[in-house]
Design an enzyme around this catalytic site. Structure first.
Site, PDB file in Angstrom:
ATOM      1  N   GLU A  18       0.830  -1.212   0.000  1.00 34.95           N
ATOM      2  CA  GLU A  18       0.000   0.000   0.000  1.00 34.95           C
ATOM      3  C   GLU A  18       0.863   1.260   0.000  1.00 34.95           C
ATOM      4  O   GLU A  18       0.840   2.060   0.944  1.00 34.95           O
ATOM      5  CB  GLU A  18      -0.956  -0.007   1.188  1.00 34.95           C
ATOM      6  CG  GLU A  18      -1.964  -1.139   1.099  1.00 34.95           C
ATOM      7  CD  GLU A  18      -3.075  -1.062   2.152  1.00 34.95           C
ATOM      8  OE1 GLU A  18      -2.862  -0.445   3.199  1.00 34.95           O
ATOM      9  OE2 GLU A  18      -4.160  -1.621   1.904  1.00 34.95           O
TER      10      GLU A  18
ATOM     11  N   GLU B 242      -5.286  -8.292  -1.349  1.00 37.70           N
ATOM     12  CA  GLU B 242      -6.025  -8.161  -0.084  1.00 37.70           C
ATOM     13  C   GLU B 242      -7.476  -7.865  -0.401  1.00 37.70           C
ATOM     14  O   GLU B 242      -7.779  -7.025  -1.256  1.00 37.70           O
ATOM     15  CB  GLU B 242      -5.504  -6.996   0.780  1.00 37.70           C
ATOM     16  CG  GLU B 242      -4.204  -7.271   1.476  1.00 37.70           C
ATOM     17  CD  GLU B 242      -3.778  -6.113   2.393  1.00 37.70           C
ATOM     18  OE1 GLU B 242      -4.657  -5.429   2.973  1.00 37.70           O
ATOM     19  OE2 GLU B 242      -2.560  -5.900   2.506  1.00 37.70           O
TER      20      GLU B 242
HETATM   21  P1  P53 Z   1      -7.287  -3.414   9.351  1.00 32.20           P
HETATM   22  C1  P53 Z   1      -6.767   0.774   6.562  1.00 32.20           C
HETATM   23  C2  P53 Z   1      -6.082   1.006   7.714  1.00 32.20           C
HETATM   24  C3  P53 Z   1      -4.881   0.381   7.945  1.00 32.20           C
HETATM   25  C4  P53 Z   1      -4.368  -0.458   7.002  1.00 32.20           C
HETATM   26  O1  P53 Z   1      -6.969  -3.265   7.792  1.00 32.20           O
HETATM   27  C5  P53 Z   1      -5.046  -0.701   5.841  1.00 32.20           C
HETATM   28  C6  P53 Z   1      -6.267  -0.098   5.624  1.00 32.20           C
HETATM   29  C7  P53 Z   1      -7.115  -0.382   4.453  1.00 32.20           C
HETATM   30  O2  P53 Z   1      -6.655  -0.161   3.263  1.00 32.20           O
HETATM   31  O3  P53 Z   1      -4.503  -1.458   4.910  1.00 32.20           O
HETATM   32  C8  P53 Z   1      -4.468  -2.861   4.797  1.00 32.20           C
HETATM   33  O4  P53 Z   1      -6.317  -4.412   9.851  1.00 32.20           O
HETATM   34  C9  P53 Z   1      -3.129  -3.394   5.206  1.00 32.20           C
HETATM   35  C10 P53 Z   1      -3.176  -4.513   6.171  1.00 32.20           C
HETATM   36  C11 P53 Z   1      -4.387  -4.371   7.062  1.00 32.20           C
HETATM   37  C12 P53 Z   1      -5.630  -4.439   6.192  1.00 32.20           C
HETATM   38  O5  P53 Z   1      -5.626  -3.375   5.279  1.00 32.20           O
HETATM   39  O6  P53 Z   1      -7.110  -2.075   9.922  1.00 32.20           O
HETATM   40  O7  P53 Z   1      -2.294  -3.720   4.117  1.00 32.20           O
HETATM   41  O8  P53 Z   1      -1.974  -4.536   6.873  1.00 32.20           O
HETATM   42  O9  P53 Z   1      -4.435  -5.281   8.088  1.00 32.20           O
HETATM   43  C13 P53 Z   1      -6.931  -4.381   6.962  1.00 32.20           C
HETATM   44  O10 P53 Z   1      -8.692  -3.917   9.434  1.00 32.20           O
END
Ligand code: P53
Length: 477
Positions: A183, A376
């Site tokens: 990301e 993802e």
């Molecule tokens: P979580 C939002 C916030 C933080 C990370 O998120 C994020 C996102 C959404 O794009 O990115 C990805 O765990 C990331 C992962 C993460 C997943 O989204 O906050 O690549 O590390 O766990 C899900 O529910």
């Protein structure tokens, strides 16, 4: 009977994790501190810590979710076998940078750290699971925050390339798919996770964020070159936190605002895939009073070393308005978004939009004409273990059905897609909230927000559902 499926025969079905949220063992075998190792969970100030990391570092919290996490470090064999039982063709994981270079600027790698990933990769290969490796997933060594404010400093390019060089040589012939930065656009939203930086007291945070982005973009291009030089079979991908932003109304002001918001993410992929800064960057930099410092060769490096495929995360579409009075309800979210009244919302405020995935895939392919890889996708939800010891997660199955159907539609639209790895295939710690309760997995892990639990693994209903999806190559959803 032949059943129809839009998915190609060699489609890579699988799941995804990241070291910093999954492994635990935060100081084992010579590992240095990761960024997340100084963060508490959402109920103890995680958002404040994410935005003021130096302060967080000086604070003693009662509990650090990442320190033990779900202990993949010691459960890897069981977990990889569960993935194989589901029929995984690929497994996306990240290699913890501070496990290999504990301080970031060390000159030689920590062999004990490499030995752990040897075990993972060898077992993957034995189970016929193709490894897909994220080189940097929110995991710049914490020591670099203190030494040089992380990616704000150009010297990070050299440290990162030293890490890449070790990985590409050590895993030559064993790993073919690599993602340079998870990301990459996250650096604008959470500069600490994305870039190991603290910009909380900066006079001009945008200047630092875009300068650091430039360093990552150059590092990504040089890593692409290195990977291709070391093994021409290597396939390198960029990785975008994607999700089309819709306009709130047909008001052209809203439509233009949505276009600009989409470009905040495309900005990075435009450079990584097309090899040049987009035309709109000039005006953006001027408006934000940003002056990028570039080394003489940077533009040539970016031009010559574009990625082989485009990977992305997709959880939801987003919605925006040009009217600040409408938009200002959304503060505090990683990606600001209005609530779309046509969509269902999860307990954590994320909305389900399968068609949004089809739209996002079509947009990305129209723009770049390179194969996509969905690395993802998933629903973070609270699970309950019923009296029979089972987890009946029909809500998760419904989300995945909708999204996988839409992915199949996009492929039928003519969009090439290499594979699909859903997020957090085995329950792990949430990046945004640090909670265990926000679960994405096909496999339940017995652990709660406070770190209680046996860490026992139990397949959920979605485990058996996904097993069938893979077995039928997506014809039974
Ligand atoms: P979580 C939002 C916030 C933080 C990370 O998120 C994020 C996102 C959404 O794009 O990115 C990805 O765990 C990331 C992962 C993460 C997943 O989204 O906050 O690549 O590390 O766990 C899900 O529910």
């Amino acid at each position: 009977m032949t059943t129809h499926t839009p998915f190609p025969n060699d489609f890579l079905w699988g799941g995804a994790t990241a070291a910093n949220q999954y492994e635990g063992a935060y100081l084992s075998d010579g590992k240095g501190l990761s960024l997340v190792d100084i963060l508490p969970d959402a109920h103890h100030g995680r958002w404040a810590a994410l935005t003021h990391p130096k302060e967080a570092q000086a604070t003693q919290y009662d509990f650090y979710p990442s320190h033990e996490s779900v202990d993949f470090y010691h459960h890897y064999e069981e977990d990889l076998r569960l993935m194989a039982e589901m029929g995984f063709k690929t497994y996306r994981f990240s290699i913890s940078w501070p496990r290999i270079f504990p301080n970031g600027d060390d000159l030689t790698p920590n062999e004990a750290g490499l030995a752990f990933y040897d075990r993972i990769i060898d077992l993957c290969r034995a189970l016929q699971i193709e490894p897909l490796v994220t080189i940097n997933h929110f995991d710049t060594p914490l020591a670099m925050l203190n030494k040089c404010n992380g990616w704000a400093d150009r010297q990070m390019i050299d440290h990162y390339l030293r890490f890449c060089d070790v990985l590409f040589k050590h895993y030559k012939g064993k790993v073919h798919y690599w993602l340079t930065f998870n990301e990459i656009n996250m650096i604008l939203h959470i500069p600490f996770l994305g870039g190991g930086m603290d910009v909380s007291d900066a006079a001009h945070p945008d200047q630092i964020k875009y300068q650091a982005s430039h360093h990552q973009l150059v590092a990504s291009a040089l890593a692409t070159k290195l990977a291709h030089d070391i093994d021409p079979d290597n396939q390198i991908g960029c990785m975008l936190a994607a999700g089309e932003t819709y306009p709130n109304t047909p008001n052209p002001d809203d439509v233009f605002k949505a276009l600009e918001t989409n470009r905040e993410g495309y900005f990075f992929i435009d450079v990584q895939s097309r090899g040049t800064y987009p035309n709109y960057a000039k005006r953006l930099f001027k408006a934000k009073e940003i002056v990028l410092e570039m080394a003489p060769d940077d533009e040539a490096i970016l031009k010559a070393n574009t990625v082989d495929f485009i990977s992305f995360s997709y959880y939801s579409s987003r919605l925006t308005s040009a009217d600040p009075a409408v938009n200002n309800q959304t503060e505090g979210n990683v990606f600001a978004s209005l609530k779309n009244p046509y969509l269902k919302t999860s307990e954590w405020g994320w909305q389900t939009d399968g068609l949004g995935l089809r739209i996002t895939m079509n947009q990305l392919y129209d723009r770049y004409q390179k194969p996509l890889f969905i690395v993802e996708n998933g629903l973070g939800a609270r699970d309950t273990v019923t009296a029979d010891g089972q987890i009946h997660d029909d809500y998760r199955i419904a989300y995945l059905q909708e999204n996988i159907t839409a992915m199949g539609q996009a492929i039928a639209d003519g969009v090439p897609c290499i594979g699909y790895t859903s997020w957090g295939c085995i329950d792990l710690i949430s990046a945004g909230s640090g909670e265990m309760a926000k679960r994405y997995g096909y496999v339940y892990v017995d652990r709660d927000n406070d770190g209680n639990g046996t860490l026992a693994r139990t397949p959920k209903d979605s485990f058996y559902w996904y097993q069938k999806v893979i077995k039928t190559n997506g014809s039974v959803l």
